[in-house]
Design a protein around this motif. Structure first.
Motif, short mmCIF file in Angstrom:
data_model
loop_
_atom_site.label_atom_id
_atom_site.label_comp_id
_atom_site.label_asym_id
_atom_site.label_seq_id
_atom_site.Cartn_x
_atom_site.Cartn_y
_atom_site.Cartn_z
N SER A 2 0.84 -1.20 0.00
CA SER A 2 0.00 0.00 0.00
C SER A 2 0.87 1.25 0.00
O SER A 2 1.96 1.26 0.61
N PRO A 3 0.41 2.33 -0.65
CA PRO A 3 1.18 3.58 -0.64
C PRO A 3 1.17 4.20 0.75
O PRO A 3 0.28 3.91 1.56
N PRO A 4 2.15 5.04 1.05
CA PRO A 4 2.13 5.76 2.34
C PRO A 4 0.84 6.55 2.48
O PRO A 4 0.28 7.05 1.50
N HIS A 5 0.36 6.66 3.72
CA HIS A 5 -0.89 7.38 3.98
C HIS A 5 -0.66 8.31 5.17
O HIS A 5 -0.35 7.86 6.27
N VAL A 6 -0.81 9.61 4.92
CA VAL A 6 -0.54 10.63 5.93
C VAL A 6 -1.86 11.29 6.34
O VAL A 6 -2.64 11.73 5.49
N LEU A 7 -2.10 11.34 7.64
CA LEU A 7 -3.25 12.07 8.17
C LEU A 7 -2.77 13.46 8.59
O LEU A 7 -1.86 13.59 9.43
N ALA A 17 -0.32 23.28 4.72
CA ALA A 17 -0.76 21.90 4.51
C ALA A 17 -1.04 21.63 3.04
O ALA A 17 -0.71 20.56 2.52
N ASP A 18 -1.62 22.61 2.35
CA ASP A 18 -1.92 22.42 0.92
C ASP A 18 -0.65 22.20 0.12
O ASP A 18 -0.60 21.35 -0.78
N ARG A 19 0.40 22.98 0.42
CA ARG A 19 1.67 22.86 -0.31
C ARG A 19 2.26 21.45 -0.10
O ARG A 19 2.68 20.79 -1.07
N VAL A 20 2.29 21.00 1.14
CA VAL A 20 2.90 19.69 1.42
C VAL A 20 2.04 18.56 0.87
O VAL A 20 2.56 17.56 0.36
N ARG A 21 0.73 18.70 0.93
CA ARG A 21 -0.15 17.67 0.37
C ARG A 21 0.09 17.52 -1.13
O ARG A 21 0.09 16.39 -1.65
N GLY A 26 2.47 14.07 -5.37
CA GLY A 26 3.42 13.89 -6.46
C GLY A 26 4.34 12.71 -6.24
O GLY A 26 4.95 12.21 -7.20
N ARG A 27 4.45 12.27 -5.00
CA ARG A 27 5.29 11.11 -4.70
C ARG A 27 4.47 9.84 -4.49
O ARG A 27 4.98 8.84 -4.00
N GLU A 318 9.61 20.70 0.96
CA GLU A 318 10.16 19.42 0.49
C GLU A 318 10.73 18.62 1.65
O GLU A 318 10.57 17.40 1.71
N ALA A 319 11.39 19.30 2.58
CA ALA A 319 11.95 18.62 3.74
C ALA A 319 10.87 18.05 4.63
O ALA A 319 11.00 16.95 5.18
N VAL A 320 9.76 18.81 4.80
CA VAL A 320 8.63 18.30 5.59
C VAL A 320 8.05 17.07 4.90
O VAL A 320 7.74 16.06 5.57
N CYS A 321 7.91 17.13 3.59
CA CYS A 321 7.42 15.98 2.82
C CYS A 321 8.34 14.78 3.03
O CYS A 321 7.88 13.65 3.26
N ASP A 322 9.64 15.00 2.92
CA ASP A 322 10.62 13.92 3.12
C ASP A 322 10.43 13.25 4.49
O ASP A 322 10.45 12.03 4.62
N LEU A 323 10.26 14.09 5.50
CA LEU A 323 10.17 13.56 6.86
C LEU A 323 8.88 12.77 7.07
O LEU A 323 8.88 11.73 7.74
#
Length: 328
Positions: A2-7, A17-21, A26-27, A318-323
């Motif tokens: 399953s793909p990663p799932h972030v709440l 939140a919109d930017r990171v979502r 995209g990943r 991007e760093a927040v997304c990575d984490l």
């Protein structure tokens, strides 16, 4: 697999939140956005236990049912507290049901078996306490301003006189005051303590306040720590009369922003402080004095960064997304 799932726990209209979502999508990651305020009004939680323990944790929303144990990360951004159902008209009953909802929701997010950013809610709230921040910063080798936290007029007068009147006041925690009668909100920022303020010094007995020695500024710095990465931005706040005391009185047309080369020793202290506070994210406010000293003011464990990213190009989102995807 399953793909990663972030709440993502946040309120409406959160551009961070919109930017990171968008980056997460995209990943190939899934995201679900939820605001605690919607619990009981637009969503429901289902917790079930057998004789041997937990059986299921489900979040039912208008868009479907989410198995909370399937999450790979929880991002505690800026959710609002739960509200009473509008069908409840008795104020005391409404307050009771809202508090019971807070008790459940707070505990629910505290124990999910996934990464939490910046940390569990209890850790974030504890890390925001300014008196503890100052003590820890000094322990880690930061220079801090001379500070007084008191509810006595005599103590304020003495502090004012020892620093020849060059002192500022800042809120202990909540930076706004909502007027129930007037229906408006007053935002508190850092301000010089004036002679007029001192005339009301006796009012300190009603509410604690932080006063600090004013630190001369060459630059102000917003240092954002994301995991093990440190992003430092310099704010030329002294270029504008409006932003000289507090850069949050923005004057973008006059105040330059840029990437700052933070000394390794200062970066290590920032990382050490987030570690000690139990945070995977933190937004530091520092001052670089005219004679080259780095002075710690405070850390916001859930601070904003998007405007810094847009003005400097620092890839904080991007760093927040990575984490959020790390280890998924």
């Amino acid at each position: 697999m399953s793909p990663p799932h972030v709440l993502v726990l946040t309120r409406d209209n959160d551009p961070h939140a919109d930017r990171v979502r968008h980056l997460l999508a995209g990943r190939g990651a899934r995201t679900t956005v939820f605001d605690n305020r919607d619990y009981l009004t637009r969503a429901h939680v289902e917790l079930a236990y057998t004789a041997r323990g937990l059986a299921r944790r489900l979040l039912h929303t208008e868009s479907g049912t989410l198995d909370l144990d399937s999450l790979t990360a929880l991002w505690w951004r800026r959710p609002m507290p739960p509200e009473a159902h509008p069908a409840i008209t008795d104020p005391s009953v409404a307050a009771y049901t809202a508090q019971e909802s807070v008790n459940l929701i707070t505990d629910l997010w505290e124990h999910l078996p996934c990464r939490a950013l910046p940390a569990r809610e209890s850790v974030v709230r504890r890390a925001a306490h300014k008196p503890s921040q100052l003590m820890l910063a000094a322990e880690l080798g930061f220079e801090i301003p001379e500070t007084l936290i008191a509810t006595q007029a005599d103590a304020l007068w003495d502090f004012h006189n020892r620093h020849d009147g060059h002192i500022i006041a800042k809120p202990m925690g909540t930076p706004w005051v909502e007027s129930l009668a007037g229906g408006h909100t007053v935002i508190r920022k850092c301000d010089f303590v004036s002679a007029r303020d001192l005339a009301y010094a006796e009012a300190l007995r009603f509410c604690p306040v932080i006063v600090q020695q004013y630190v001369p500024k060459r630059l102000e710095l917003r240092v954002t720590v994301v995991g093990r990465r440190v992003f430092a931005a310099e704010i030329h706040s002294q270029s504008s009369n409006r932003s000289q005391v507090d850069w949050r009185r923005y004057d973008f047309g006059v105040t330059p922003y840029g990437v700052h080369r933070l000394p390794d020793e200062v970066a290590r202290r920032c990382l050490a402080m987030t570690d000690r506070l139990g945070l995977a994210f933190g937004a530091f406010d520092l001052v670089l004095t005219p004679d080259g000293r780095y002075v710690f003011l405070e850390i916001n464990p859930n601070g904003q960064w998007l405007w810094i990213e847009e003005l400097t190009g620092l890839p904080i989102s991007e760093a927040v997304c990575d984490l959020l995807l790390e280890g998924a």
